[in-house]
Design an enzyme around this catalytic site. Structure first.
Site, PDB file in Angstrom:
ATOM      1  N   PHE A 134     117.766 -28.594 -35.820  1.00  0.00           N
ATOM      2  CA  PHE A 134     118.767 -29.960 -36.559  1.00  0.00           C
ATOM      3  C   PHE A 134     117.713 -31.494 -35.875  1.00  0.00           C
ATOM      4  O   PHE A 134     117.226 -31.428 -34.633  1.00  0.00           O
ATOM      5  CB  PHE A 134     119.680 -29.980 -35.634  1.00  0.00           C
ATOM      6  CG  PHE A 134     120.801 -31.616 -35.809  1.00  0.00           C
ATOM      7  CD1 PHE A 134     121.256 -31.574 -36.957  1.00  0.00           C
ATOM      8  CD2 PHE A 134     121.435 -31.917 -34.589  1.00  0.00           C
ATOM      9  CE1 PHE A 134     122.239 -32.245 -37.082  1.00  0.00           C
ATOM     10  CE2 PHE A 134     121.977 -32.287 -34.270  1.00  0.00           C
ATOM     11  CZ  PHE A 134     122.910 -32.979 -35.944  1.00  0.00           C
ATOM     12  N   ASP A 135     117.899 -32.691 -36.357  1.00  0.00           N
ATOM     13  CA  ASP A 135     116.886 -33.714 -35.664  1.00  0.00           C
ATOM     14  C   ASP A 135     118.122 -34.899 -36.936  1.00  0.00           C
ATOM     15  O   ASP A 135     118.370 -34.637 -37.605  1.00  0.00           O
ATOM     16  CB  ASP A 135     115.735 -33.676 -35.737  1.00  0.00           C
ATOM     17  CG  ASP A 135     114.743 -34.879 -35.856  1.00  0.00           C
ATOM     18  OD1 ASP A 135     115.357 -35.497 -34.577  1.00  0.00           O
ATOM     19  OD2 ASP A 135     114.275 -35.839 -36.093  1.00  0.00           O
ATOM     20  N   VAL A 136     117.971 -35.743 -35.411  1.00  0.00           N
ATOM     21  CA  VAL A 136     118.894 -37.283 -35.854  1.00  0.00           C
ATOM     22  C   VAL A 136     118.268 -38.813 -35.891  1.00  0.00           C
ATOM     23  O   VAL A 136     117.459 -38.387 -34.905  1.00  0.00           O
ATOM     24  CB  VAL A 136     119.886 -37.334 -34.946  1.00  0.00           C
ATOM     25  CG1 VAL A 136     120.867 -38.036 -35.250  1.00  0.00           C
ATOM     26  CG2 VAL A 136     120.959 -36.108 -34.913  1.00  0.00           C
TER      27      VAL A 136
END
Length: 314
Positions: A158-160
């Protein structure tokens, strides 16, 4: 007569007090230095496989000499009441095994998820990303993207991404499971609503789970940052979602990266990076050119607080 009674009562009280402490002192466990140890009942439960420790004369003499160097050990330590109660049985043969087995039981679901991701045949990255609100799920054939409420997966990388100049909002996110790619777009980005509100609301956060009781794992680089934008992390109810930080794993195994080490050394000296370091960092770490320029510009200001402020603007 009254004086005699008072003295007699005082004598009996003192006698009972001394007798109590004598019995306590004679029944409590002590080491050769006179320091009170665990009660026999607790010791037998915790160290049944070891038994009573054996002290060598040489070690005792060394300990006494060491304590005397700091003016310790000359007076007897206070004797406290023995603490005795029944403990749950050990999971293993000793305390080390006990906590090792407990840790294995608690981490087993998440270790299994890591192995599942490692063994998976990761699908190819989508050739075209959907610019729509919320989550989009991409099929393996990259032909039929589907809008979903959240990634219905147990393990995700996951990456934001955020847009700091417009506020502390999550703007874009991407996730990868063993079977699918996912993308997320903020409604503020699609509708260009960033300037309508300055405060971040719960609905601005990214939904990630529906059943909080099922173990799930989120993997990311400096994942503590990404975690702050997950909606369910602000609910009072605890969840079974856990996080694995690859940056922490890297530092644990290999220490600082080249860029991190240079920045840390510069901070310790109260200065900034030297110009001679710029090419090395750019080549080895691929850092943003603008960020490097800001670091190098801080050469004029030797104040450590100003340097930290510049570092935090990345």
């Amino acid at each position: 007569m009254l004086l005699r009674q008072c003295l007699s009562q005082r004598f009996h009280q003192t006698f009972r007090f001394c007798l109590y402490h004598y019995r306590l002192s004679s029944t409590c466990r002590k080491n050769p230095l006179g320091i009170q140890m665990l009660s026999s009942k607790l010791h037998d439960q915790l160290f049944s496989s070891v038994g009573e420790p054996v002290y060598s004369t040489e070690n005792i003499e060394k300990s006494i000499m060491h304590l005397q160097q700091f003016d310790l050990g000359s007076n007897e330590s206070e004797i406290l009441d023995n603490i005795e109660f029944d403990l749950p049985p050990l999971e293993g043969t000793n305390l080390n095994k006990h906590f090792e087995i407990i840790a294995q039981k608690q981490s087993e679901p998440y270790v299994d998820l890591i192995h599942k991701l490692i063994k998976a045949d990761i699908p190819p990255r989508p050739t075209q990303w959907q610019y729509v609100k919320g989550w989009t799920k991409y099929s393996e054939d990259d032909q039929t993207p589907i809008s979903v409420d959240y990634p219905n997966e147990h393990v995700l990388v996951f990456d934001v991404e955020t847009l700091v100049c417009e506020g502390n909002f999550p703007v874009l996110a991407v996730a990868l499971s063993p079977n699918h790619w996912y993308s997320w777009c903020s409604s503020r980005l699609i509708d260009e609503e960033f300037r309508l509100k300055s405060n971040v609301e719960l609905n601005d956060m990214i939904p990630m789970e529906s059943n909080s009781s099922i173990p799930s794992l989120i993997i990311g680089h400096n994942v503590g940052f990404d975690r702050t934008y997950i909606k369910e992390q602000y609910q009072f109810e605890s969840t079974a979602m856990r996080f694995l930080d690859t940056m922490s794993l890297h530092i644990m195994c290999s220490g600082f990266t080249h860029a991190q080490r240079l920045q840390y050394q510069a901070f310790e000296k109260g200065s900034s990076l030297k110009k001679s370091d710029k090419d090395d960092i750019t080549e080895e770490e691929g850092l943003d050119e603008q960020y490097l320029s800001m670091l190098l510009a801080s050469e004029k200001d030797k104040d450590a607080k100003a340097y930290v402020k510049i570092r935090n603007t990345q």
